[in-house]
Scaffold this motif. Structure first.
Motif, PDB file in Angstrom:
ATOM      1  N   LEU A  25     -48.495 -22.910 -16.835  1.00 30.32           N
ATOM      2  CA  LEU A  25     -48.565 -21.665 -17.373  1.00 30.32           C
ATOM      3  C   LEU A  25     -47.348 -20.751 -17.356  1.00 30.32           C
ATOM      4  O   LEU A  25     -47.193 -20.331 -18.320  1.00 30.32           O
ATOM      5  N   ALA A  26     -46.787 -20.801 -16.286  1.00 32.11           N
ATOM      6  CA  ALA A  26     -45.303 -20.058 -16.193  1.00 32.11           C
ATOM      7  C   ALA A  26     -44.358 -20.548 -17.080  1.00 32.11           C
ATOM      8  O   ALA A  26     -43.688 -19.857 -17.628  1.00 32.11           O
ATOM      9  N   GLU A  27     -44.315 -21.682 -16.910  1.00 32.29           N
ATOM     10  CA  GLU A  27     -43.189 -22.392 -17.812  1.00 32.29           C
ATOM     11  C   GLU A  27     -43.463 -22.934 -19.363  1.00 32.29           C
ATOM     12  O   GLU A  27     -42.400 -22.625 -20.245  1.00 32.29           O
ATOM     13  N   ALA A  58     -56.024 -18.860 -21.288  1.00 36.18           N
ATOM     14  CA  ALA A  58     -55.484 -20.280 -21.277  1.00 36.18           C
ATOM     15  C   ALA A  58     -56.362 -20.973 -20.015  1.00 36.18           C
ATOM     16  O   ALA A  58     -56.731 -22.043 -20.232  1.00 36.18           O
ATOM     17  N   LEU A  59     -56.604 -20.249 -18.834  1.00 39.09           N
ATOM     18  CA  LEU A  59     -57.391 -20.816 -17.756  1.00 39.09           C
ATOM     19  C   LEU A  59     -58.925 -21.022 -18.147  1.00 39.09           C
ATOM     20  O   LEU A  59     -59.689 -21.684 -17.609  1.00 39.09           O
ATOM     21  N   GLY A  60     -59.347 -19.988 -19.092  1.00 42.95           N
ATOM     22  CA  GLY A  60     -60.771 -19.728 -19.188  1.00 42.95           C
ATOM     23  C   GLY A  60     -61.623 -19.253 -18.122  1.00 42.95           C
ATOM     24  O   GLY A  60     -62.739 -19.533 -18.007  1.00 42.95           O
ATOM     25  N   ARG A  61     -60.825 -18.394 -17.297  1.00 43.42           N
ATOM     26  CA  ARG A  61     -61.662 -17.776 -16.208  1.00 43.42           C
ATOM     27  C   ARG A  61     -60.968 -16.630 -15.804  1.00 43.42           C
ATOM     28  O   ARG A  61     -59.560 -16.385 -16.322  1.00 43.42           O
ATOM     29  N   PRO A  62     -61.144 -15.487 -15.009  1.00 39.70           N
ATOM     30  CA  PRO A  62     -60.639 -14.569 -14.821  1.00 39.70           C
ATOM     31  C   PRO A  62     -59.797 -14.730 -13.705  1.00 39.70           C
ATOM     32  O   PRO A  62     -59.787 -15.840 -12.811  1.00 39.70           O
ATOM     33  N   ASP A  68     -62.785 -17.720  -6.537  1.00 42.87           N
ATOM     34  CA  ASP A  68     -61.770 -18.689  -7.086  1.00 42.87           C
ATOM     35  C   ASP A  68     -60.647 -18.044  -7.815  1.00 42.87           C
ATOM     36  O   ASP A  68     -60.477 -17.979  -8.678  1.00 42.87           O
ATOM     37  N   PRO A  69     -59.656 -17.108  -6.694  1.00 41.26           N
ATOM     38  CA  PRO A  69     -58.664 -16.665  -7.412  1.00 41.26           C
ATOM     39  C   PRO A  69     -57.640 -17.144  -7.931  1.00 41.26           C
ATOM     40  O   PRO A  69     -57.017 -18.262  -7.290  1.00 41.26           O
ATOM     41  N   TRP A  70     -57.086 -16.726  -9.118  1.00 41.92           N
ATOM     42  CA  TRP A  70     -55.875 -17.499  -9.654  1.00 41.92           C
ATOM     43  C   TRP A  70     -54.628 -16.720  -9.608  1.00 41.92           C
ATOM     44  O   TRP A  70     -53.361 -17.211  -9.579  1.00 41.92           O
ATOM     45  N   ALA A  71     -54.810 -15.267  -9.517  1.00 44.47           N
ATOM     46  CA  ALA A  71     -53.592 -14.448  -9.776  1.00 44.47           C
ATOM     47  C   ALA A  71     -52.598 -14.908  -8.611  1.00 44.47           C
ATOM     48  O   ALA A  71     -51.277 -14.678  -9.018  1.00 44.47           O
ATOM     49  N   PRO A  72     -52.785 -15.061  -7.295  1.00 46.95           N
ATOM     50  CA  PRO A  72     -51.647 -15.221  -6.481  1.00 46.95           C
ATOM     51  C   PRO A  72     -50.775 -16.616  -6.867  1.00 46.95           C
ATOM     52  O   PRO A  72     -49.570 -16.645  -6.471  1.00 46.95           O
ATOM     53  N   PHE A  73     -51.522 -17.585  -7.365  1.00 46.98           N
ATOM     54  CA  PHE A  73     -50.899 -18.745  -7.580  1.00 46.98           C
ATOM     55  C   PHE A  73     -49.904 -18.567  -8.888  1.00 46.98           C
ATOM     56  O   PHE A  73     -48.811 -19.320  -8.807  1.00 46.98           O
ATOM     57  N   LEU A  74     -50.504 -17.854  -9.813  1.00 45.64           N
ATOM     58  CA  LEU A  74     -49.527 -17.512 -10.977  1.00 45.64           C
ATOM     59  C   LEU A  74     -48.445 -16.630 -10.756  1.00 45.64           C
ATOM     60  O   LEU A  74     -47.370 -16.987 -11.231  1.00 45.64           O
ATOM     61  N   LEU A  75     -48.645 -15.615  -9.828  1.00 50.38           N
ATOM     62  CA  LEU A  75     -47.330 -14.785  -9.485  1.00 50.38           C
ATOM     63  C   LEU A  75     -46.453 -15.456  -8.836  1.00 50.38           C
ATOM     64  O   LEU A  75     -45.349 -15.381  -9.089  1.00 50.38           O
ATOM     65  N   SER A  76     -47.049 -16.479  -7.750  1.00 46.80           N
ATOM     66  CA  SER A  76     -45.864 -17.264  -7.427  1.00 46.80           C
ATOM     67  C   SER A  76     -45.144 -18.175  -8.009  1.00 46.80           C
ATOM     68  O   SER A  76     -43.838 -18.316  -7.902  1.00 46.80           O
ATOM     69  N   ALA A  77     -45.943 -18.818  -9.025  1.00 50.49           N
ATOM     70  CA  ALA A  77     -45.016 -19.760 -10.034  1.00 50.49           C
ATOM     71  C   ALA A  77     -44.050 -18.791 -10.731  1.00 50.49           C
ATOM     72  O   ALA A  77     -42.909 -19.276 -11.129  1.00 50.49           O
TER      73      ALA A  77
END
Length: 218
Positions: A25-27, A58-62, A68-77
C-alpha cells in the motif's frame, strides 16, 4: 537519559502478511502530498483524509478496527519508506539482518532494533523475512532502580560537576571536584562563528594547513 526506562521484553510472532500488505500500500497506492504528509525534521508521517479513504478502500476494511487494526502497520510502512534510508539509517549484513546505524558516529548499533513494528516494516520494505516482535513485560528507570540500592552509591566522571544539583536532589549524592595532579595544559579559546558554511570550511582548511606547516599531525 536517566529518565529513559530500562525495558525487559518478550518476543511474539510478527504478523508478516500484514507488514507485506502495508508495504505494498505504501509503495504502490499512497503518494506523498496526496495521501499523507511527511515531517522529515520531526521524523513523522501523517495520513490525511484522502489517505485514510484510499487505504480503507484498498483494504476493504477500516484502519482502526479494534479487533483487527491496520493503522499501525500502515504508518510503520510509510515511516520506513519515507524516513529511513538504507546505508544511512540502517544496513543489511551478510546474514540478511537489518542493523541500525548511529547517526552521529556511523557505527553499527549491535543489539539495537527499531521499536513499535518499525523493524518489521523495514524488513518488509527490503523484502526480508519478518523477525519476531518484542513487547515490554517490565520496565524501570535508572532513577527508580538506583533508589532501591540499599548501599551507598559512588562513581567518578569528568562531567558530574555541571549536574551536581540534580545528583544531589535525585540520588542524595554530593559531587566533590578533584584537582588535577598536574597543571592543566589545555587552552580553551573562544568559539569562532561564521556566517556561511563555506567560510567555516575555508577557515578549517586554513587551520589544518597552518598546523601541518608547523609539523603537527592533523
Amino acid at each position: 537519559e536517566a529518565r529513559t526506562p530500562l525495558i525487559i521484553s518478550e518476543t511474539t510472532e510478527a504478523p508478516a502478511a500484514k507488514y507485506e500488505v502495508a508495504r505494498d500500500l505504501a509503495e504502490g497506492v499512497l503518494s506523498e502530498g496526496i495521501h499523507y504528509d511527511v515531517d522529515r525534521k520531526g521524523r513523522a508521517v501523517q495520513l490525511n483524509e484522502n489517505g485514510y479513504a484510499e487505504a480503507e478502500g484498498a483494504l476493504g476494511r477500516p484502519l482502526f478496527d479494534a479487533k483487527d487494526p491496520w493503522a499501525p502497520f500502515l504508518l510503520s510502512a510509510l515511516r520506513a519508506k519515507e524516513l529511513l534510508e538504507k546505508d544511512r539509517d540502517y544496513l543489511i549484513d551478510e546474514a540478511q539482518q537489518v542493523k541500525l546505524v548511529d547517526a552521529f558516529s556511523g557505527r553499527v548499533l549491535e543489539g539495537r532494533r527499531y521499536a513499535d513494528g518499525l523493524q518489521q516494516a523495514v524488513e518488509a520494505k527490503e523484502r526480508l523475512p519478518c523477525s519476531n516482535q518484542t513487547r515490554p513485560s517490565a520496565q524501570v528507570t535508572f532513577q527508580s532502580l538506583f533508589r532501591t540500592v540499599p548501599t551507598r552509591l559512588a562513581g567518578m566522571t569528568g562531567t558530574a560537576a555541571s549536574d551536581s544539583k540534580e545528583l544531589n536532589d535525585v540520588y542524595s549524592l554530593v559531587v566533590v571536584p578533584i584537582p588535577t595532579a598536574l597543571p592543566v595544559a589545555r587552552k580553551d579559546y573562544d568559539d569562532a562563528v561564521y556566517q556561511t558554511i563555506d567560510a567555516k570550511n575555508r577557515a578549517a582548511a586554513a587551520e589544518v594547513a597552518r598546523q601541518h606547516k608547523e609539523g603537527r599531525p592533523v
